[in-house]
Design an enzyme around this catalytic site. Structure first.
Site: not given
Ligand code: F6R
Length: 593
Positions: A2, A28, A76, A102-103, A470, A474, A477, A493, A588
């Protein structure tokens, strides 16, 4: 996560400041958004909130009166589903107190049971518990005492703005673990989750400390600890240029940021590798030399850069290094050497999992370096040393240029302790090759033709394996294609069972010595119907390969090999018409554990 932002001052610009701030804090979280503004004519606060983005909030609040005080929130979700009721701001039962937060308050259920069983709650959020506590306590004590007493009872993280409607020209703000900064301008104060929300209006800021609160009134801000003792703030200058970011000719920030990578590398060279001004603290290399093992802690993309760091430190500088997932390290019991040195990698510098690691490490006398893109961030300030990535603001949620900058910095550090990478020339070469690659790339056609399934595999060996992790992240997401990065030799395997007709398998071949092995692994999947895509360095390539990139120093191939994979993710998301800069469910800056 948030984002929160509030303005209190003498100008009637509260709505503009808060809305602009929310737009800049939307990275955020963007599940829902809300704003409350003081309506001086009727002496009430008008509150607007809904699920959806900040632009939707701008629409529903467009008739709000000009105001000198207001605060807003972009969410969020953590506690409670994404609903209008759970969107912030929240009010206490009588409506006297309003808050944005926020938290995560870990003991909110206990507090509710113990103190607030007689109170009606209108949301499922932990925030409402805070504001109801303050209202209840304010019956017996001053508002400031009610706030500090409540904050003392909270376990968890909070960046909190509170308005007492009985005293509407004041904003109270509390902070623990979640970031909160206060900026001052000539007509008022702005308090927000990130300097980004202040930078258009303020030249200096204070980063609030954990377990403190501030009272902003009459163009003054006073800072207190939770025992209500005054504390002296430290005002720092805002680097306003850093926070200016426009998309320019690009359709998305992500594409712009991919294309900025060569200039980021050149900026790093000019600030850290020109003989007359190496701005990296010389004690960092000394600490690395003194330690007998490096512990690289990070999350997500930054952790993948950490793997490349391990590769550089071990293979070229012969310094043992381990990479740990921050959220695991924070509460696990890994064996630690007797002379450790910790390297935190975090583009935002705010990742809560890393802050939890710091709390643990602070019980020892080991030293910590933070490599971050935000030099004023919490982790930069709280570590013993920090190095600025110099990548410039990265707005797209998916990290690209910060990742490449992280590898560049790790390579410079490895070089400082004897990796022998001829680092200035080698990085210059990477920037040059990247420029060429970006000018000539035809990746959108490859994606259209070959990335047709709902799943995909990246394979590679040694540092190509790290790049494949990576690359897969990418792709996942932003395109929502299920992707996995694998060590090329490991697929057989078990996971090879998933290969069927036309499953895309993208082989990364940056390492000439291992190319024959990776190509054999590719043949194994082609034999089972896979659709291969090969990205190779010129010196390891075959003319049939799909993407061939020019050679760079063998230690730095990962910096260049990752670029086509960033573009694959971008074009896959573009083809699917997705929200590339703000993918679903993400944010982010991950300030919750
Ligand atoms: C993915 C991405 C994330 C972050 C992770 C850690 O594109 O950006 O995986 O790398 O959330 O964040 P920072 O680097 O800010 O600590």
């Amino acid at each position: 996560m948030c984002g929160i932002v509030g303005y209190v001052g003498s100008d009637t610009k509260a709505k503009d400041v808060v809305m602009n701030g929310l737009r800049r804090l939307e990275y955020r979280g963007y599940d829902s958004a809300g704003i409350t503004l003081y309506n001086a004519r009727f002496r009430i606060f008008d509150t607007y909130k809904d699920i959806g983005r900040v632009e939707h909030l701008a629409q529903i609040s467009k008739l709000a009166m000009p105001s000198t005080i207001g605060m807003g929130h972009t969410r969020w979700a953590t506690h409670g589903a994404v609903t209008k009721n759970n969107a912030h701001p929240h009010s206490s039962q009588s409506g006297r107190f309003i808050a944005v937060h926020n938290g995560v308050i870990e003991n909110s259920d206990e507090l509710k049971k113990q103190y607030l069983s007689d109170i009606y709650f209108s949301s499922d959020t932990d925030t409402e518990v805070i504001i109801q506590m303050i209202e209840k306590l304010s019956i017996q004590m001053s508002v400031e005492n009610a706030i500090s007493t409540t904050l003392k009872l909270l376990e968890g993280s909070y960046a909190l703005l509170i308005i007492d409607t009985h005293n509407p020209e004041t904003i109270y703000a509390g902070k623990n673990k979640s970031p909160l900064v206060l900026g001052s301008s000539k007509d008022g104060h702005i308090i927000a989750s990130d300097i980004m929300a202040l930078s258009d209006y303020c030249d200096s800021f204070v980063a609030l400390k954990d377990e403190t609160f501030t009272v902003v009134h009459d163009n003054r801000a006073h800072f207190f600890d939770l025992n209500h003792q005054l504390i002296e703030p430290e005002y720092l200058k805002i680097d306003n240029d850093f926070y200016q970011a426009e998309k320019g000719e690009f359709e998305h920030y992500m594409l712009k940021e991919i294309y900025e990578q060569p200039s980021v590398i050149r900026r790093i060279i000019s600030r850290y590798l020109l003989d007359e001004k190496d701005e990296i603290d010389e004690h960092i290399a000394q600490q690395i030399e003194l330690s007998n093992r490096l512990y690289i802690l990070a999350a997500g993309t930054s952790m993948h850069a950490g793997y490349i760091g391990k590769f550089l430190f071990e293979k070229y500088a012969h310094k043992p290094a381990e990479v740990h997932i921050a959220s695991e390290f924070a509460y696990g019991q890994p064996w630690i050497s007797d002379k450790p040195f910790y390297i935190f990698i975090s583009q935002s510098g705010e990742t809560a999992d890393l802050r939890a690691c710091l709390t643990k490490i602070r019980k020892t006398d080991a030293k910590v370096l933070t490599i971050t893109n935000v030099k004023t961030s919490t982790l930069a300030r709280e570590a013993d040393f920090s190095v600025d990535l110099l990548a410039g603001p990265e707005i797209a949620v998916a990290s690209t240029k910060a990742y490449v900058a992280q590898i560049a910095i790790l390579a410079i550090l490895a070089d400082k302790i004897g990796a022998g990478l001829d680092i200035k020339a080698s990085l210059n070469r990477v920037a040059l090759v990247m420029d060429k690659l970006l000018k000539e790339q035809k990746i959108s056609e490859i994606v259209k033709e070959k990335l047709v399934k709902r799943n995909c595999f990246y394979i590679g060996r040694e540092c190509d394996y790290y790049t494949s992790l990576e690359a897969a992240l990418k792709l996942k997401e932003i395109s929502y294609i299920q992707a996995e990065g694998f060590a090329a030799g490991e697929l057989k395997h078990g996971t090879i069972a998933l290969i069927e007709k036309n499953t895309p398998v993208i082989a990364l071949i940056g390492n000439r010595e291992l190319s024959a092995h990776t190509r054999s692994n590719l043949k194994e999947v082609i034999a089972r119907g896979a659709q291969p895509i090969v990205i190779a360095m010129r010196n390891a390539s075959l003319s049939s390969d799909d993407i061939i990139v020019e050679d760079v120093h063998e230690a730095l191939t990962s910096m260049i090999m990752v670029v086509p994979t960033q573009l694959i993710a971008y074009y896959a998301a573009l083809d699917r018409d997705l929200d590339i800069d703000k993918p679903r469910n993400l944010a982010k800056s991950v300030t919750v554990e």
